[in-house]
Write a protein that holds these residues in place. Sequence first.
Motif, PDB file in Angstrom:
ATOM      1  N   ALA A  95       0.820  -1.212   0.000  1.00 34.06           N
ATOM      2  CA  ALA A  95       0.000   0.000   0.000  1.00 34.06           C
ATOM      3  C   ALA A  95       0.854   1.263   0.000  1.00 34.06           C
ATOM      4  O   ALA A  95       1.957   1.282   0.546  1.00 34.06           O
ATOM      5  N   ASP A  96       0.287   2.308  -0.590  1.00 35.25           N
ATOM      6  CA  ASP A  96       0.935   3.619  -0.557  1.00 35.25           C
ATOM      7  C   ASP A  96       0.657   4.333   0.762  1.00 35.25           C
ATOM      8  O   ASP A  96       1.387   5.236   1.148  1.00 35.25           O
ATOM      9  N   GLY A  97      -0.424   3.944   1.443  1.00 34.57           N
ATOM     10  CA  GLY A  97      -0.799   4.545   2.713  1.00 34.57           C
ATOM     11  C   GLY A  97      -1.736   3.623   3.462  1.00 34.57           C
ATOM     12  O   GLY A  97      -2.198   2.617   2.929  1.00 34.57           O
ATOM     13  N   VAL A  98      -1.989   3.974   4.703  1.00 34.30           N
ATOM     14  CA  VAL A  98      -2.860   3.180   5.571  1.00 34.30           C
ATOM     15  C   VAL A  98      -3.930   4.102   6.148  1.00 34.30           C
ATOM     16  O   VAL A  98      -3.632   5.211   6.587  1.00 34.30           O
ATOM     17  N   LEU A  99      -5.167   3.621   6.144  1.00 33.72           N
ATOM     18  CA  LEU A  99      -6.275   4.336   6.763  1.00 33.72           C
ATOM     19  C   LEU A  99      -6.800   3.464   7.894  1.00 33.72           C
ATOM     20  O   LEU A  99      -7.169   2.308   7.673  1.00 33.72           O
ATOM     21  N   ILE A 100      -6.803   4.016   9.103  1.00 35.15           N
ATOM     22  CA  ILE A 100      -7.344   3.308  10.263  1.00 35.15           C
ATOM     23  C   ILE A 100      -8.700   3.923  10.592  1.00 35.15           C
ATOM     24  O   ILE A 100      -8.800   5.133  10.821  1.00 35.15           O
ATOM     25  N   VAL A 101      -9.724   3.076  10.581  1.00 35.45           N
ATOM     26  CA  VAL A 101     -11.090   3.498  10.892  1.00 35.45           C
ATOM     27  C   VAL A 101     -11.494   2.706  12.127  1.00 35.45           C
ATOM     28  O   VAL A 101     -11.644   1.487  12.061  1.00 35.45           O
ATOM     29  N   SER A 102     -11.627   3.402  13.253  1.00 33.83           N
ATOM     30  CA  SER A 102     -11.757   2.648  14.494  1.00 33.83           C
ATOM     31  C   SER A 102     -12.711   3.261  15.505  1.00 33.83           C
ATOM     32  O   SER A 102     -12.759   4.475  15.670  1.00 33.83           O
ATOM     33  N   PRO A 103     -13.408   2.373  16.223  1.00 31.67           N
ATOM     34  CA  PRO A 103     -14.171   2.843  17.374  1.00 31.67           C
ATOM     35  C   PRO A 103     -13.218   3.171  18.518  1.00 31.67           C
ATOM     36  O   PRO A 103     -11.998   2.974  18.398  1.00 31.67           O
TER      37      PRO A 103
END
Length: 182
Positions: free
Chosen positions: A68-76
């Motif tokens: 990946a070129d980047g990471v997205l963290i989507v979190s409670p």
Amino acid sequence: MPKNVAVLVGSLRSGSINRKLAHALEGLGGDKLTFENVEIGDLPLYNEDLWAEVPAPVTRMKRQIEAADGVLIVSPEYNRGYPGILANTFDWGSRPSGQSSFTRKPVGIIGATGGATGTAAGQQHLRLAAVNLGMIVMHAPEMYITWNSERFGPDGEIKSDDTRKLLQGFVDAFAAFVDKHG
């Protein structure tokens, strides 16, 4: 050419509002970002003994992050922090020593909850963890989403124009951040 983003959702629940939020963000990526959801629910609890025969889910997760070129963290937010499933992912992804999959990856952090303060406290802990993992953290805009029926439909579709504009601004800023640092 769009940048490839590995998405880590910090909730395993099938009806998770954060999973729905990740999907909504994907719809806003346009021609700038492509999103690849990284399955983390099948990672065993971290145990250094398992490096003798690396579990297939660990290898898969590490390769997805590395590609990946980047990471997205989507979190409670759990107990003013972040979920253990993410801590476990960080443990596997940052090892063995000197072979972290997270080093120098640009990361954006966002989360949703039904509460008024969103995921503000949990995100602060996530930012610290990301810095300790050697990631390049996007610090602004910070995005703490209060999930409600005025903003989102039952399947996660964005209902409010103001919410769409807010989330589009986040996605656009993250795309520029990944383009610059990825």
